[in-house]
Motif scaffolding. Structure first.
Motif, PDB file in Angstrom:
ATOM      1  N   UNK B 220     -54.557 144.258  30.043  1.00 47.27           N
ATOM      2  CA  UNK B 220     -54.298 144.520  31.071  1.00 47.27           C
ATOM      3  C   UNK B 220     -53.059 143.740  32.007  1.00 47.27           C
ATOM      4  N   UNK B 221     -53.337 142.488  31.657  1.00 46.79           N
ATOM      5  CA  UNK B 221     -52.354 141.738  32.353  1.00 46.79           C
ATOM      6  C   UNK B 221     -52.061 142.129  34.690  1.00 46.79           C
ATOM      7  N   UNK B 222     -53.363 142.085  34.572  1.00 45.75           N
ATOM      8  CA  UNK B 222     -53.547 141.885  36.355  1.00 45.75           C
ATOM      9  C   UNK B 222     -53.599 143.704  36.596  1.00 45.75           C
ATOM     10  N   UNK B 223     -53.931 144.775  35.965  1.00 49.40           N
ATOM     11  CA  UNK B 223     -54.022 145.874  36.678  1.00 49.40           C
ATOM     12  C   UNK B 223     -55.523 146.226  36.802  1.00 49.40           C
ATOM     13  N   UNK B 224     -56.368 144.975  36.468  1.00 45.31           N
ATOM     14  CA  UNK B 224     -57.989 145.256  36.977  1.00 45.31           C
ATOM     15  C   UNK B 224     -57.507 145.037  39.083  1.00 45.31           C
ATOM     16  N   UNK B 225     -57.213 143.986  39.128  1.00 50.71           N
ATOM     17  CA  UNK B 225     -56.931 143.450  40.607  1.00 50.71           C
ATOM     18  C   UNK B 225     -55.995 144.447  41.101  1.00 50.71           C
ATOM     19  N   UNK B 226     -54.948 145.116  39.942  1.00 51.42           N
ATOM     20  CA  UNK B 226     -54.149 145.522  41.571  1.00 51.42           C
ATOM     21  C   UNK B 226     -54.882 147.211  41.389  1.00 51.42           C
ATOM     22  N   UNK B 227     -55.711 147.062  40.864  1.00 48.33           N
ATOM     23  CA  UNK B 227     -56.726 149.090  41.104  1.00 48.33           C
ATOM     24  C   UNK B 227     -57.725 147.797  42.286  1.00 48.33           C
ATOM     25  N   UNK B 228     -58.031 147.330  42.645  1.00 49.18           N
ATOM     26  CA  UNK B 228     -58.689 146.919  43.233  1.00 49.18           C
ATOM     27  C   UNK B 228     -58.016 146.610  45.094  1.00 49.18           C
ATOM     28  N   UNK B 229     -56.851 146.349  44.971  1.00 46.82           N
ATOM     29  CA  UNK B 229     -55.846 146.821  45.528  1.00 46.82           C
ATOM     30  C   UNK B 229     -56.404 148.561  46.320  1.00 46.82           C
ATOM     31  N   UNK B 230     -55.961 148.996  44.727  1.00 45.35           N
ATOM     32  CA  UNK B 230     -55.577 150.563  45.036  1.00 45.35           C
ATOM     33  C   UNK B 230     -56.251 151.083  46.081  1.00 45.35           C
ATOM     34  N   UNK B 231     -57.343 150.833  45.939  1.00 40.56           N
ATOM     35  CA  UNK B 231     -58.821 151.480  46.612  1.00 40.56           C
ATOM     36  C   UNK B 231     -58.993 150.933  47.827  1.00 40.56           C
ATOM     37  N   UNK B 232     -57.234 149.574  48.513  1.00 39.16           N
ATOM     38  CA  UNK B 232     -57.878 149.857  49.598  1.00 39.16           C
ATOM     39  C   UNK B 232     -56.941 150.239  50.446  1.00 39.16           C
ATOM     40  N   UNK B 233     -55.761 150.695  49.914  1.00 38.42           N
ATOM     41  CA  UNK B 233     -54.908 151.206  50.078  1.00 38.42           C
ATOM     42  C   UNK B 233     -54.991 152.941  50.377  1.00 38.42           C
TER      43      UNK B 233
END
Lengths: 377, 322
Positions: B220-233
Motif C-alpha cells: 500500500x506504501x501509505x496510500x491509506x494515509x493519502x486517502x485520509x488526506x484526500x477526504x479533507x481535500x
C-alpha cells in the motif's frame, strides 16, 4: 441518565437480554484505578495475542518465555534491551509531550531520521575537522540532531498554527519524505564505495559504551549500553519538570484539557503549538543522534525498526507520564530485541496493535462506571 | 511521456484511492474518524491475494478481501462508539494491528507466482469517444468501472436520500438526530463498517488489479494515509474525492515516467543520468499532499466549511460534547 429510555414502536425484532449495561460518568477516579487498568489491559492484550499466536500455528507460552529470556535473561541481554529502549524513551517523550496538548505528532519517525541526518552531517560534511575531540564533537552532534529534528517538527506545527492544517497527515507525509531524504544521502553524496551506507564515523563521534571501560571494570566487557541511555533518563526528568513545574507545561496542560478555556486565559495557543512541536521534534531528533552515534556509528537506510511509531504506544501505555515512558520503553525494547527472532516477522507489530487497542478500550472504566443491571420486565 | 497513457494509468491506480476515500467519507460523515485505513487496506490486500493464490479465483479473493476490511473496522467501531475511546488513537491501533496481521498472513505470499487477475474490459461505444474513451473506457480493470458507479451513487446517497439525511444528521448534530428517533450508535456502527468494506475493497483492488503481488507494507506504501488526506481535500464530497484520486494518481505516474527518457525538453534528463536524484521525485507526491492540504485548509477557514461538526466526538445521550 436514570430515566428509562423512552418506549419505541417495535419496528424490528430485538433480542431481549435479561440484563442491560449502562455507562455512568465517574465524578471521581480512585487513585489506584489507572495503574490497575493499565496492568489489566496488558494482561488481556497478552492473552489475546497468545490466542492469535496459537491460531496462527505458534506456541504462545514458549514464545513469551523466549521473549523474557532473550531480553532479561542475562546482564548482556539486559544491556541490549536498554540499548533498544534508549531511542524509544526519547521518541516516547516526544510523543507524550505533544499528545498532552492533544497535538497528534505521528511524525517522530521522520524527526528521528532527520536528527540522525543532522548528527551525521557534523562528521560527514564535515562541520568539524577530523580528529576533533569527543568533548566538542558529541555536543555538536547532539545540537545538530536536535536542531534538525526540531526544525522538521516545527513544519507541521507552523502549518497547524497558521492555517489549521491537520497535523496527523502532515507528520505522516513528512515521515516518507524523511526516509527518502536519508536514502538520497546514503545512496548519493555520502555513499561509501557505492554501498547503501556512509563511512563509519571516527571514534571521537561515538557515544561511550560501558564496554569501553572494560579495562578498568572487567564486568563491563561486552556491555553495549551507551551514554545515550543516560541522556534519555535526563530528558525524562527534564520533560517531567517542564510539564509539571514550568509555565509552558501549565499552558500545555491547560490547552490539552480545554483549548477554549486556554484562549480565554490569554494563552497564545498558536505560539504554543509551534513551540511544542519543535520541542517534540528535537527530542525525536536527539533519539536519532543517539542511535547513529551510540549504536550504528554511521548513517544507513535501516536505522529504525519503527521506533517513532512504537513511541506512540509507549507514550500511551505510560499515560503520557515521562517516568512511565521510561518503564514502558524498557518493556518495548525487550519486545523489539526478542521480536527480531520471532517468526513470522509481523508478530511484534501485531502484539503492539492489540496492546494499544486493549489500552484505549480499558480507559472506558476510568471515565465511566460500568453498571450491569437486571432488566425489569 | 504520453499524456493519454499517464491519465489512463491515473484512472486505473486512482481507483484504489477512490474506494478508500469514499469509504472514509461515509465513516467521517457519520462522525467517526478512522485513521486505520492503511491497516484495513493491507488486510484486504493480503486476504484477497492469498485467496486468489490458494483458490485461483480472483472474484472470491475480492469478496473475502472486502469482508476482511469490514471485519477489522468492527474493532474500531466497538472501541470508539461503545467504549467512547479516543478515535485518533484507536485508528492508529487499527493500522498497527492491520499491518502486523497482514504481514503474518502474508508470510509466504511474497514468493507466490502470477495469479489470474480480475478481467479488463473495453467498453464498446464509449471507448471510441475521442480523448475520454482511451483514458476512461479502454482496457481498464472491471473495478475501475465499479468505481465510476460507486462515486455518483455515494454522492446521491449522502446528499439526496433519506438514509443519507440521517447519516449527515448523526455526523453534524447527533443529539438532534437522536431526538428525532435516529439510532446514533447503530448508524455510526453501520457506516464505520461500510468504510472498512471500502478500504478492504481498495486493498483488494491493489493486489488483484492495479499492481498484483504481495510486498508486505510496501503493497500500500501509505496510500491509506493519502486517502485520509484526500477526504479533507474533497471536503467530504465523493465527487471531489474521485477527481482528487484520479489527478493524484496521474501525477504520481507522470513522476515515474519522467525518469525514462534520456532527454527532457531538449536538455539531458537529470533523473536519467543521476539515479539518486529520483529520490526527490519520489518525495513529490507526499509534498504535494501537504501543499494541497495547506491550500484547502486556508479555503476552508475562509468559507467556514469543513468537517462534520460532530467529527471525532463520541455521542452520549444527555451529555454535551466537549
Amino acid at each position: 441518565m436514570t430515566a428509562p429510555a423512552p418506549a419505541r414502536a417495535p419496528s424490528r425484532v430485538r433480542i431481549a437480554l435479561p440484563w442491560s449495561v449502562r455507562l455512568e460518568r465517574r465524578l471521581e477516579t480512585p487513585r489506584w484505578l489507572p495503574a490497575m487498568t493499565t496492568v489489566g489491559a496488558v494482561v488481556v492484550a497478552l492473552l489475546i495475542s497468545g490466542v492469535v499466536l496459537a491460531l496462527a500455528g505458534g506456541e504462545p507460552i514458549p514464545a513469551f518465555v523466549h521473549i523474557v529470556r532473550a531480553s532479561f535473561g542475562s546482564l548482556g541481554v539486559i544491556s541490549d534491551t536498554l540499548v533498544k529502549a534508549t531511542p524509544l524513551i526519547l521518541t516516547g517523550l516526544a510523543c507524550a509531550l505533544a499528545f498532552r496538548m492533544r497535538l497528534w505528532n505521528i511524525g517522530a519517525e521522520g524527526q528521528f531520521l532527520m536528527g540522525a541526518w543532522g548528527a551525521s552531517a557534523v562528521v560527514l560534511i564535515p562541520i568539524v575537522p577530523a580528529g576533533t575531540p569527543s568533548i566538542i564533537t558529541i555536543p555538536l552532534m547532539m545540537a545538530a540532531g536536535m536542531l534538525a529534528g526540531g526544525a522538521y517538527g516545527a513544519i507541521p506545527g507552523i502549518l497547524k498554527a497558521v492555517r489549521g492544517v491537520n497535523e496527523i497527515i502532515v507528520t505522516l507525509m513528512l515521515n516518507y519524505v524523511a526516509a527518502l531524504w536519508i536514502a538520497y544521502w546514503v545512496f548519493g553524496p555520502w555513499s561509501e564505495g557505492g554501498f547503501q551506507l556512509t563511512a563509519q564515523f571516527p571514534r571521537e563521534a561515538w557515544l561511550p559504551r560501558l564496554s569501553d571501560f572494560a579495562d578498568a571494570i572487567p564486568a563491563f566487557s561486552g556491555l553495549t549500553v551507551h551514554f545515550g541511555f543516560v541522556i534519555a533518563l535526563v530528558a525524562a526528568v527534564l520533560v517531567r519538570f517542564l510539564l509539571v513545574r514550568s509555565r509552558l507545561g501549565y499552558e500545555i496542560r491547560l490547552i490539552g484539557d480545554s483549548p477554549r478555556a486556554a484562549r480565554y486565559a490569554g494563552i497564545d495557543v498558536a505560539r504554543t503549538i509551534v513551540i511544542v512541536f519543535a520541542l517534540s521534534g528535537a527530542l525525536a531528533g536527539l533519539a536519532g543522534m543517539s542511535e547513529v552515534s551510540g549504536v550504528v556509528h554511521r548513517l544507513q537506510l535501516a536505522i529504525s525498526p519503527g521506533y517513532g511509531f512504537t513511541a506512540i504506544i509507549v507514550a500511551y501505555i505510560a499515560k503520557l507520564n515521562p517516568y512511565g515512558v521510561v518503564v514502558a520503553s524498557i518493556a518495548f525494547g525487550a519486545l523489539i530485541l526478542a521480536g527480531r527472532e520471532i517468526q513470522p516477522s509481523g508478530i511484534p507489530a501485531m502484539i503492539q496493535g492489540i496492546l494499544l487497542f486493549s489500552l484505549i478500550a480499558s480507559e472506558v472504566v476510568l471515565r465511566y462506571r460500568v453498571r450491569v443491571t437486571r432488566r425489569v420486565a | 511521456m504520453d499524456p493519454t497513457i499517464i491519465l489512463a494509468a491515473g484512472v486505473a491506480s486512482g481507483t484504489v484511492l477512490l474506494f478508500a476515500a469514499v469509504g472514509e467519507i461515509f465513516a467521517e460523515r457519520s462522525g467517526v474518524i478512522n485513521l486505520g485505513v492503511e491497516g484495513m487496506m493491507l488486510i484486504g490486500a493480503v486476504v484477497a491475494f492469498g485467496t486468489a493464490v490458494a483458490t485461483g479465483d480472483a472474484w472470491l479473493g475480492l469478496v473475502l478481501g472486502t469482508l476482511a476490511g469490514g471485519l477489522l473496522s468492527v474493532l474500531h467501531a466497538i472501541v470508539t462508539i461503545s467504549f467512547r475511546a479516543e478515535q485518533v488513537v484507536s485508528g492508529l491501533a487499527l493500522t498497527f494491528l492491520g499491518t502486523g496481521l497482514a504481514r503474518v498472513l502474508g508470510e509466504d505470499l511474497s514468493k507466490a507466482g502470477a495469479i489470474s487477475l480480475l478481467p479488463r474490459i473495453t467498453v464498446p461505444v464509449l471507448s471510441s469517444i475521442p480523448v475520454i474513451g482511451p483514458i476512461f473506457f479502454t482496457d481498464q480493470s472491471v473495478l475501475v468501472y465499479v468505481g465510476f458507479i460507486v462515486v455518483p451513487v455515494a454522492w446521491y446517497w449522502i446528499g439526496r436520500t433519506r438514509p443519507g439525511l440521517h447519516l449527515r444528521a448523526v455526523g453534524e448534530n447527533p443529539a438532534a438526530a437522536d431526538t428525532l428517533g435516529v439510532d446514533v450508535a447503530r448508524l455510526r456502527y453501520a457506516y464505520v463498517v461500510v468504510g472498512g468494506l471500502f478500504a478492504g475493497l481498495a486493498g483488494a483492488a491493489i493486489t488483484l488489479a492495479v499492481s498484483p503481488g504481495w510486498f508486505g507494507d510496501l503493497t500500500t506504501s501509505g496510500q491509506g494515509w493519502i486517502a485520509v488526506a484526500l477526504v479533507i481535500f474533497a471536503q467530504w464530497s465523493p465527487l471531489r474525492a474521485a477527481f482528487g484520486a484520479f489527478a493524484f494518481a496521474a501525477i504520481r505516474r507522470m513522476l515515474l515516467d519522467i525518469q525514462g527518457p534520456q532527454d527532457l525538453f531538449g536538455i539531458p534528463n537529470p533523473f536519467y543520468h543521476d539515479h539518486t536524484l529520483t529520490f526527490f521525485l519520489q518525495m513529490l507526491p507526499y509534498i504535494l499532499v501537504i501543499l494541497v492540504l495547506v491550500a484547502v485548509s486556508g479555503e476552508a477557514m475562509r468559507k467556514r466549511i469543513g468537517a462534520p461538526a460532530a467529527l471525532g466526538i463520541p455521542y452520549v445521550r444527555g451529555e454535551r460534547g466537549h
